[in-house]
Design a protein around this motif. Structure first.
Motif, PDB file in Angstrom:
ATOM      1  N   ALA A  38       0.859  -1.184   0.000  1.00  0.00           N
ATOM      2  CA  ALA A  38       0.000   0.000   0.000  1.00  0.00           C
ATOM      3  C   ALA A  38       0.895   1.235   0.000  1.00  0.00           C
ATOM      4  CB  ALA A  38      -0.886  -0.016   1.232  1.00  0.00           C
ATOM      5  N   ARG A  39       0.647   2.148  -0.931  1.00  0.00           N
ATOM      6  CA  ARG A  39       1.486   3.349  -1.021  1.00  0.00           C
ATOM      7  C   ARG A  39       0.638   4.601  -0.806  1.00  0.00           C
ATOM      8  NH1 ARG A  39       6.515   2.380  -2.462  1.00  0.00           N
ATOM      9  NH2 ARG A  39       6.973   0.415  -3.552  1.00  0.00           N
ATOM     10  N   CYS A  40       1.319   5.655  -0.333  1.00  0.00           N
ATOM     11  CA  CYS A  40       0.685   6.954  -0.138  1.00  0.00           C
ATOM     12  C   CYS A  40       0.395   7.561  -1.515  1.00  0.00           C
ATOM     13  CB  CYS A  40       1.631   7.841   0.653  1.00  0.00           C
ATOM     14  SG  CYS A  40       1.067   9.533   0.813  1.00  0.00           S
ATOM     15  N   SER A  41      -0.855   8.029  -1.716  1.00  0.00           N
ATOM     16  CA  SER A  41      -1.187   8.566  -3.037  1.00  0.00           C
ATOM     17  C   SER A  41      -0.627   9.981  -3.213  1.00  0.00           C
ATOM     18  CB  SER A  41      -2.705   8.559  -3.240  1.00  0.00           C
ATOM     19  OG  SER A  41      -3.303   9.340  -2.234  1.00  0.00           O
ATOM     20  N   GLN A  42      -0.203  10.619  -2.107  1.00  0.00           N
ATOM     21  CA  GLN A  42       0.372  11.962  -2.199  1.00  0.00           C
ATOM     22  C   GLN A  42       1.860  11.914  -2.558  1.00  0.00           C
ATOM     23  OE1 GLN A  42      -1.291  15.006  -1.822  1.00  0.00           O
ATOM     24  NE2 GLN A  42      -3.039  13.619  -1.968  1.00  0.00           N
ATOM     25  N   CYS A  43       2.632  11.079  -1.801  1.00  0.00           N
ATOM     26  CA  CYS A  43       4.087  11.118  -1.980  1.00  0.00           C
ATOM     27  C   CYS A  43       4.666   9.786  -2.454  1.00  0.00           C
ATOM     28  CB  CYS A  43       4.770  11.559  -0.685  1.00  0.00           C
ATOM     29  SG  CYS A  43       4.701  10.304   0.595  1.00  0.00           S
ATOM     30  N   GLY A  44       3.844   8.775  -2.548  1.00  0.00           N
ATOM     31  CA  GLY A  44       4.324   7.499  -3.090  1.00  0.00           C
ATOM     32  C   GLY A  44       5.084   6.629  -2.100  1.00  0.00           C
ATOM     33  N   ALA A  45       5.224   7.074  -0.834  1.00  0.00           N
ATOM     34  CA  ALA A  45       5.967   6.279   0.155  1.00  0.00           C
ATOM     35  C   ALA A  45       5.166   5.028   0.530  1.00  0.00           C
ATOM     36  CB  ALA A  45       6.217   7.121   1.398  1.00  0.00           C
ATOM     37  N   GLU A  46       5.891   3.988   0.946  1.00  0.00           N
ATOM     38  CA  GLU A  46       5.196   2.755   1.353  1.00  0.00           C
ATOM     39  C   GLU A  46       4.497   2.961   2.697  1.00  0.00           C
ATOM     40  OE1 GLU A  46       7.441  -0.974   1.283  1.00  0.00           O
ATOM     41  OE2 GLU A  46       6.335  -1.602   3.070  1.00  0.00           O
ATOM     42  N   LEU A  47       3.224   2.573   2.782  1.00  0.00           N
ATOM     43  CA  LEU A  47       2.481   2.688   4.034  1.00  0.00           C
ATOM     44  C   LEU A  47       2.583   1.388   4.827  1.00  0.00           C
ATOM     45  CD1 LEU A  47      -0.748   4.375   2.622  1.00  0.00           C
ATOM     46  CD2 LEU A  47       1.036   5.498   3.956  1.00  0.00           C
ATOM     47  N   TYR A  48       2.309   0.285   4.186  1.00  0.00           N
ATOM     48  CA  TYR A  48       2.452  -1.046   4.800  1.00  0.00           C
ATOM     49  C   TYR A  48       2.467  -2.061   3.672  1.00  0.00           C
ATOM     50  CZ  TYR A  48      -2.670  -0.877   4.273  1.00  0.00           C
ATOM     51  OH  TYR A  48      -3.938  -0.724   3.779  1.00  0.00           O
ATOM     52  N   HIS A  49       2.927  -3.264   4.001  1.00  0.00           N
ATOM     53  CA  HIS A  49       2.952  -4.279   2.956  1.00  0.00           C
ATOM     54  C   HIS A  49       2.341  -5.592   3.451  1.00  0.00           C
ATOM     55  CE1 HIS A  49       6.955  -4.509   4.941  1.00  0.00           C
ATOM     56  NE2 HIS A  49       6.627  -5.785   4.998  1.00  0.00           N
ATOM     57  N   TRP A  50       2.061  -6.464   2.525  1.00  0.00           N
ATOM     58  CA  TRP A  50       1.470  -7.768   2.847  1.00  0.00           C
ATOM     59  C   TRP A  50       2.456  -8.582   3.660  1.00  0.00           C
ATOM     60  CZ3 TRP A  50       3.064 -12.744   1.397  1.00  0.00           C
ATOM     61  CH2 TRP A  50       2.148 -13.767   1.658  1.00  0.00           C
ATOM     62  N   ARG A  51       1.964  -9.223   4.713  1.00  0.00           N
ATOM     63  CA  ARG A  51       2.834 -10.070   5.518  1.00  0.00           C
ATOM     64  C   ARG A  51       2.179 -11.418   5.725  1.00  0.00           C
ATOM     65  NH1 ARG A  51       3.337  -5.182   8.551  1.00  0.00           N
ATOM     66  NH2 ARG A  51       1.481  -5.860   9.629  1.00  0.00           N
ATOM     67  N   ARG A  52       2.994 -12.440   5.705  1.00  0.00           N
ATOM     68  CA  ARG A  52       2.483 -13.771   5.982  1.00  0.00           C
ATOM     69  C   ARG A  52       2.545 -13.967   7.490  1.00  0.00           C
ATOM     70  NH1 ARG A  52       5.487 -18.191   5.815  1.00  0.00           N
ATOM     71  NH2 ARG A  52       4.339 -20.120   6.025  1.00  0.00           N
ATOM     72  N   ILE A  53       1.402 -14.227   8.092  1.00  0.00           N
ATOM     73  CA  ILE A  53       1.364 -14.383   9.543  1.00  0.00           C
ATOM     74  C   ILE A  53       1.557 -15.849   9.874  1.00  0.00           C
ATOM     75  CG2 ILE A  53       0.030 -13.960  11.622  1.00  0.00           C
ATOM     76  CD1 ILE A  53      -1.652 -11.996   9.908  1.00  0.00           C
ATOM     77  N   ASP A  54       2.644 -16.162  10.543  1.00  0.00           N
ATOM     78  CA  ASP A  54       2.912 -17.559  10.851  1.00  0.00           C
ATOM     79  C   ASP A  54       2.758 -17.803  12.354  1.00  0.00           C
ATOM     80  OD1 ASP A  54       3.565 -20.147  10.770  1.00  0.00           O
ATOM     81  OD2 ASP A  54       5.398 -19.894   9.581  1.00  0.00           O
ATOM     82  N   ILE A  55       1.506 -17.916  12.781  1.00  0.00           N
ATOM     83  CA  ILE A  55       1.216 -18.097  14.210  1.00  0.00           C
ATOM     84  C   ILE A  55       1.818 -19.412  14.707  1.00  0.00           C
ATOM     85  CG2 ILE A  55      -0.636 -18.393  15.912  1.00  0.00           C
ATOM     86  CD1 ILE A  55      -0.960 -15.687  15.038  1.00  0.00           C
TER      87      ILE A  55
END
Ligand SMILES: [Zn+2]
Length: 202
Positions: A27-44
């Motif tokens: 997910a990126r910021c639509s204003q400045c293009g910086a990364e907001l967060y990314h997909w993570r595999r949750i390995d409980i």
């Protein structure tokens, strides 16, 4: 869900509503293009396995003697608690108290709280008091210092080597394993657990 599902851009302070991501999406910021967060595999499962292994290592580290010190025909061995009690009777109470907190109580509490959160999450249940426990876990992280203690043991073994023979015993190996397992467990991003819990009914 009580928690806000908002995310803020670290670079331009824009605020967004969090949206679920697909595999490897960012997910990126639509204003400045910086990364907001990314997909993570949750390995409980992996976290829970590390948690249980760390609890076993904790028991071994604390029950068994850490080292045997031999000097001038005399030998003495002690476990963590014998060393802490000795520090109180020899005028080093602050060091003993600090060791008890950072090497025993905080790591034990941390492992118990991790288990309290991970075990229900693994069977798709949201633990009671999830928010409070997660905050406690985050605040506790800097206070569990098993690795500092392990470093101290290594320094003692090397330094004392000139005047006495120091042989590490079962407890020291228990602490080495505990250090490794706690480091691995703490390397997980706690946000993964928030994500997992927020997908479950309260
Ligand atoms: Zn931005």
């Amino acid at each position: 869900m009580a928690e806000a599902r908002l995310v803020i851009c670290k670079f331009c302070d824009c605020v967004y509503q969090r949206a679920p991501l697909g595999a490897r999406e960012i997910a990126r910021c639509s204003q400045c293009g910086a990364e907001l967060y990314h997909w993570r595999r949750i390995d409980i499962d992996a976290m829970l396995a590390l948690n249980i292994a760390a609890l076993f290592a904790f028991v071994i580290a604390n029950l068994f003697p850490i080292a045997i010190v031999q000097s001038q025909g005399r030998a003495s061995e002690s476990n963590l608690w014998q060393a802490i009690i000795a520090s109180f009777s020899e005028g080093a109470a602050p060091i003993g108290a600090l060791a008890a907190m950072t090497v025993f109580f905080f790591p034990l509490l941390q492992l118990c709280l991790f288990f309290y959160v991970l075990a229900p999450l693994r069977s798709a249940r949201r633990p009671r008091a999830f928010v409070a426990v997660m905050h406690a876990l985050r605040q506790m992280q800097p206070w569990a210092m098993v690795e500092v203690f392990m470093l101290g043991v290594l320094v003692a073994v090397v330094k004392l080597g000139d005047v006495a023979s120091v042989t590490p015993l079962t407890g020291a190996y228990g602490f080495a394993a505990l250090t490794l397992l706690l480091t691995l467990l703490n390397s997980y991003d706690l946000r993964e657990l928030w994500d997992r819990a927020s997908a479950l009914p309260a």
